[in-house]
Structure formats: C-alpha cells, structure tokens
Design an enzyme around this catalytic site. Structure first.
Site, PDB file in Angstrom:
ATOM      1  N   SER A 118      71.470 -18.800  21.068  1.00 11.74           N
ATOM      2  CA  SER A 118      72.000 -19.969  20.373  1.00 11.74           C
ATOM      3  C   SER A 118      71.274 -20.185  19.049  1.00 11.74           C
ATOM      4  CB  SER A 118      71.838 -21.211  21.255  1.00 11.74           C
ATOM      5  OG  SER A 118      72.161 -22.382  20.540  1.00 11.74           O
ATOM      6  N   LYS A 268      84.143 -18.732  21.506  1.00 17.34           N
ATOM      7  CA  LYS A 268      83.799 -19.288  22.811  1.00 17.34           C
ATOM      8  C   LYS A 268      84.433 -20.674  22.973  1.00 17.34           C
ATOM      9  CE  LYS A 268      79.669 -20.105  25.694  1.00 17.34           C
ATOM     10  NZ  LYS A 268      79.679 -21.563  25.898  1.00 17.34           N
TER      11      LYS A 268
END
Length: 404
Positions: A118, A268
């Site tokens: 991330s 995503k």
C-alpha cells in the site's frame, strides 16, 4: 518438593494449524485498539461477515478414486509466475510488528508469491522491493496528477512489477461498536496516554523495544521528494481534498503507468459487471473482485457471490483475482473454480504477522497451501487450472450479477 514448571506452549511451538488460531494469538498479543482496527468492518460489520459466511454455502464435489499423486499450484498473474495462487493484498500502516511490510514481503518471497504494498504502508517501496522482486504497488486516487506521476515514477524505479489502483476508498469509521482510536503520531505524550491499554501486552512492547522503534503511523511512500512522510491523518486529508476519479481518470492512470514502466495495471474494488466491462475498455490488465474486506461501504454482497458473473464477462480478456474473506485453502479452491486466477488475503496474514512475525506470515501461507492441496486431492485434480464450477455444489440464487 520440586515445583512443576509449566512452559508457555507458544514459546516451544510457535507454529499454528489454522488462520483462526493465528487470529486468536494476535488477539492475545496485540493491544486492544490495534487488534480492533484489524477485525472491525464499517458500520454494522455486515459485509465482513458476509464475505466469510458465503464460502460455507458452497460445497465441494469430491471423487472416491482416481486421485492424483502429484499436484501443483503454480499459476501466472499479470505476467508473474507464482508458486501459490495466494497474493498479499496491500493494507495500510502495519503497527502489529516492528518489521511490518518488510517481514510480509520476505515471507511472500519465501513462498514464491506476490507482495502487494500500500502507499499507506509503514515501510517504503524501496525497502519492500529489495526483499521481494514480485512487489505490486498500490495507489489511491489522492493528490493532483503531478503528485501521482511522481509516486508512479518512484514505484517503478524501486522495481514494482505492477500498479494496483484503489479508487473507491471511503475510510468509513462509523462502527456500531465504536472505532478504535488512531493517534495522529506516536510521541511521548501519546505513549503515556496509551500506556494503560498496552502495559499488559509485554511481548508486543518488547518487540518494538528490541528493534529500537515505536509503532510508525506515517506513510513514507507519500513523502514528496526531499520531504517528510505525512501522518495517517495527513494522508486522509489529502484524500478528502482530492476530487473523486472518473473513468477517464482510470484510463489516464493506466496509460501513464504503462508508458512509464510497460508493466500491468490492476483495478481493485470491482463487484459489478458493468464496471468490469468499463474497466476493460479503460485499458486495465487485471481486476480484483473486492469490497475491501468490509472496511468500505457496508451492505455490499460477499465478493465470492459476484465473482462468476465478472469472470464470465471479462475473464477471457484480463486476469481476475478475488479479495475478501479467505481463511482456508478450500476457500481459495472455491474461488479458483469460479474463474479467479488467484486470491488476495489481508487480515489473515496480518494475524500471522502479529502472532509470529515473518514466520507467522509464512505459516499462514503454508496453512492455505495445505488446504488447497487437500482439496485438489479430494477433487481428483493434479493442477489448479483444472478446477471448474462443476467441482462445486452451488445453491440456487448464490451467484449475483450486479450491473447487468
């Protein structure tokens, strides 16, 4: 009289046999606010529960004979050959262990699979790519386009093999049971205030003390060139002040990344067929069927229920992976039978990391691998590529097609 000495069984045998046991060890090891941040979904927590419960509605259809002696789990996702169809999903600041994402990346590399990092991670993309050369870097739609390009350039220079875009983040904090407190930064004043809540978690505190660090709540991958890393709330402010992206913005992000790196682009958060088709039109190379583990919009259906409609619609054009609720190897097999190339895990590996660092993450991956192998054996398969919907018993009304 000699006193009987009772040893801590975890000290003697840190290995655990299931993700559920890893979760229980994480609960006992972590301070309550930290553990609460891992397990709690948004609002009533309906989606996080649905993600897991839906797998129990699917049954497997085993064979009684003709089982295969040799079984393989090798697959290829977005140009990367991996030994296990389980990918590390990117999660934000990992304050459960001082090594954080570096330990997770090493574990993933040791098991031959992809590390998702991330841009809210507590470790830099350079550190992570250095220990896992199959790292996918994830970006939110935050900041202006020049800032986003700078972050892409940094990820590419570090060696990231793909870009993951998460666009529908809402960071919902309205939880019916109350949201755990997240401090702005960990300084002396904060440590004193949180001391009563962490004082009983001696092993957790000792880990950080031995590493000579405190839990890091900054995001080094969001630091501007030559500047300092923002805090979590600084990153949240950047998101709040960035206008939400359009489909043209999705196409722009993918185009810029590919022009820079020549490497794949994955979107995503897809659950709808119409979004899947628009994503393909926008030039994505892969999709993650995901509701962000129940941390986003509560009340969305379990991702496994949405998977088949998406793979039927676009699975022959892009790689589709599944994210949400994976706790067992049989869960992985069910997703692969419905068309996913692999699955992504989040909470499962974080519990392993909390329980036993890098070895705990490897343990989680081994648990899932063992479950996959057992299911392949029972189903009479020698390769995960042979799995089909016919290997499942699917109740009426299980599959959902959103956005017809």
């Amino acid at each position: 009289m000699n006193k009987l000495k009772i040893e801590n069984p975890w000290k003697q045998n840190p290995w655990f046999e299931s993700v559920a046991v890893a979760q229980e060890r994480a609960r006992k090891r972590l301070p309550k606010p930290v553990y609460g941040a891992l397990v709690a979904g948004s609002e009533r927590g309906q989606t996080i529960e649905e993600n897991q419960r839906a797998y129990a509605d699917l049954r497997l259809a085993p064979h009684v004979a003709g089982h295969q002696v040799d079984r393989t789990m090798n697959t290829r996702v977005l140009g990367q050959d991996i030994a296990l169809p389980v990918i590390i999903s990117p999660t934000g600041v990992q304050a459960v262990h001082p090594d954080g994402e570096v330990a997770v990346a090493r574990a993933a590399a040791a098991r031959g699979t992809i590390m998702g990092l991330s841009n809210f991670a507590s470790k830099s993309v350079e550190e992570v790519c250095a220990v896992n050369d199959q790292t996918f870097f994830q970006m939110y739609w935050t900041g202006d386009r020049d800032v986003m390009i700078q972050r892409m350039e940094r990820a590419h220079a570090a060696g990231a093999k793909a870009l993951i875009a998460t666009l529908d983040w809402s960071f919902s904090i309205g939880r019916d049971w109350g949201s755990p407190e997240i401090p702005e930064k960990v300084d002396l004043k904060t440590m004193l205030r949180f001391a009563p809540r962490v004082a009983t978690k001696v092993r957790w505190m000792k880990q950080f003390a031995q590493a000579g660090v405190v839990p890091d709540l900054t995001a080094p991958n969001l630091a501007p060139p030559g500047g300092s890393a923002p805090t979590f709330f600084g990153a949240y402010y950047e998101w709040m002040t960035t206008p939400p992206p359009s489909w043209d913005d999705v196409a722009w992000m993918g185009k810029e990344w590919k022009a820079l790196s020549g490497r794949p682009f994955l979107l995503k958060g897809v659950t709808r067929v119409d979004d899947a088709r628009r994503a393909v039109d926008a030039g994505v190379d892969g999709l993650s069927v995901s509701n962000h583990g129940g941390n986003n919009l509560d009340g969305t259906p379990a991702t496994i229920r949405c998977l088949k409609s998406v793979t039927d619609a676009v699975g022959d054009q892009v790689d589709v992976v599944l994210d949400g609720g994976i706790r067992r190897g049989s869960d992985v097999v069910k997703a692969l039978a419905l068309g996913a190339k692999a699955v992504m895990i989040g909470r499962a590996y974080l519990w392993g990391l909390a329980a036993n660092g890098q070895a705990g993450v490897e343990n989680v991956l081994d648990v899932l691998k063992g479950g996959i192998d057992s299911a392949l054996l029972g189903l009479g398969k020698s390769d995960i590529s042979q799995l089909t919907p016919e290997d499942l018993i699917v109740p009426d009304g299980f599959h959902l097609t959103l956005g017809r």
